[in-house]
Design a protein around this motif. Structure first.
Motif, PDB file in Angstrom:
ATOM      1  N   THR A 130       0.840  -1.191   0.000  1.00 40.98           N
ATOM      2  CA  THR A 130       0.000   0.000   0.000  1.00 40.98           C
ATOM      3  C   THR A 130       0.875   1.241   0.000  1.00 40.98           C
ATOM      4  O   THR A 130       1.759   1.384   0.848  1.00 40.98           O
ATOM      5  N   ASN A 131       0.636   2.120  -0.968  1.00 49.05           N
ATOM      6  CA  ASN A 131       1.381   3.368  -1.075  1.00 49.05           C
ATOM      7  C   ASN A 131       0.458   4.532  -0.744  1.00 49.05           C
ATOM      8  O   ASN A 131      -0.681   4.564  -1.211  1.00 49.05           O
ATOM      9  N   ASN A 132       0.963   5.473   0.041  1.00 53.85           N
ATOM     10  CA  ASN A 132       0.205   6.669   0.379  1.00 53.85           C
ATOM     11  C   ASN A 132       1.095   7.891   0.213  1.00 53.85           C
ATOM     12  O   ASN A 132       2.249   7.877   0.646  1.00 53.85           O
ATOM     13  N   VAL A 133       0.532   8.935  -0.377  1.00 53.61           N
ATOM     14  CA  VAL A 133       1.212  10.221  -0.460  1.00 53.61           C
ATOM     15  C   VAL A 133       0.560  11.126   0.572  1.00 53.61           C
ATOM     16  O   VAL A 133      -0.659  11.278   0.590  1.00 53.61           O
ATOM     17  N   VAL A 134       1.385  11.699   1.458  1.00 53.08           N
ATOM     18  CA  VAL A 134       0.878  12.566   2.518  1.00 53.08           C
ATOM     19  C   VAL A 134       1.614  13.903   2.489  1.00 53.08           C
ATOM     20  O   VAL A 134       2.784  13.978   2.112  1.00 53.08           O
ATOM     21  N   GLU A 175       5.344  13.344   1.212  1.00 52.94           N
ATOM     22  CA  GLU A 175       6.060  12.091   1.444  1.00 52.94           C
ATOM     23  C   GLU A 175       5.275  10.939   0.837  1.00 52.94           C
ATOM     24  O   GLU A 175       4.047  10.969   0.809  1.00 52.94           O
ATOM     25  N   ILE A 176       6.006   9.932   0.370  1.00 56.47           N
ATOM     26  CA  ILE A 176       5.362   8.710  -0.074  1.00 56.47           C
ATOM     27  C   ILE A 176       5.749   7.609   0.900  1.00 56.47           C
ATOM     28  O   ILE A 176       6.930   7.426   1.218  1.00 56.47           O
ATOM     29  N   ALA A 180       9.426   6.257   1.948  1.00 60.65           N
ATOM     30  CA  ALA A 180      10.196   5.813   0.795  1.00 60.65           C
ATOM     31  C   ALA A 180      10.792   6.965   0.004  1.00 60.65           C
ATOM     32  O   ALA A 180      11.678   6.758  -0.827  1.00 60.65           O
ATOM     33  N   GLY A 181      10.315   8.180   0.264  1.00 57.97           N
ATOM     34  CA  GLY A 181      10.832   9.333  -0.452  1.00 57.97           C
ATOM     35  C   GLY A 181      10.016  10.561  -0.148  1.00 57.97           C
ATOM     36  O   GLY A 181       9.020  10.498   0.583  1.00 57.97           O
ATOM     37  N   PHE A 182      10.440  11.688  -0.744  1.00 60.02           N
ATOM     38  CA  PHE A 182       9.752  12.942  -0.475  1.00 60.02           C
ATOM     39  C   PHE A 182       9.959  13.927  -1.619  1.00 60.02           C
ATOM     40  O   PHE A 182      10.887  13.796  -2.414  1.00 60.02           O
TER      41      PHE A 182
END
Length: 92
Positions: A2-6, A15-16, A23-25
């Motif tokens: 599950t991937n979420n962008v916040v 951020e992901i 995992a990154g930003f």
């Protein structure tokens, strides 16, 4: 997976998260109605999974909903917008 962008306003970035793990930003420096995006980074262990595109599209979608424009000083964000013309209207 599950991937979420916040939107992390305290860190001034999007951020992901992959299964809850950062995992990154993409840096996002807001000044009024303009968001300058100077840097995007996906951590090495998460590379090659398309997370950069997912991160930037999620950030741009949120910026659009919030009625803001962008200044894409990050070369990755700039190329992304050039390739995905449906985001061109966001460029200040």
């Amino acid at each position: 997976m599950t991937n979420n962008v916040v939107h992390n306003t305290d860190q001034r970035r999007y951020e992901i998260l992959v299964d809850g793990i950062l995992a990154g930003f993409a840096e996002a420096h807001e000044d009024g109605d303009v968001v300058t995006m100077p840097h995007t980074e996906i951590f090495e262990q998460f590379g090659g999974q398309g997370l950069g595109s997912e991160l930037v599209s999620g950030a741009l979608d949120d910026i659009r909903v919030r009625g803001k424009k962008i200044v894409p000083t990050c070369s990755y964000v700039e190329r992304f917008v050039q390739k995905h013309r449906d985001y061109a209207d966001l460029v200040a």
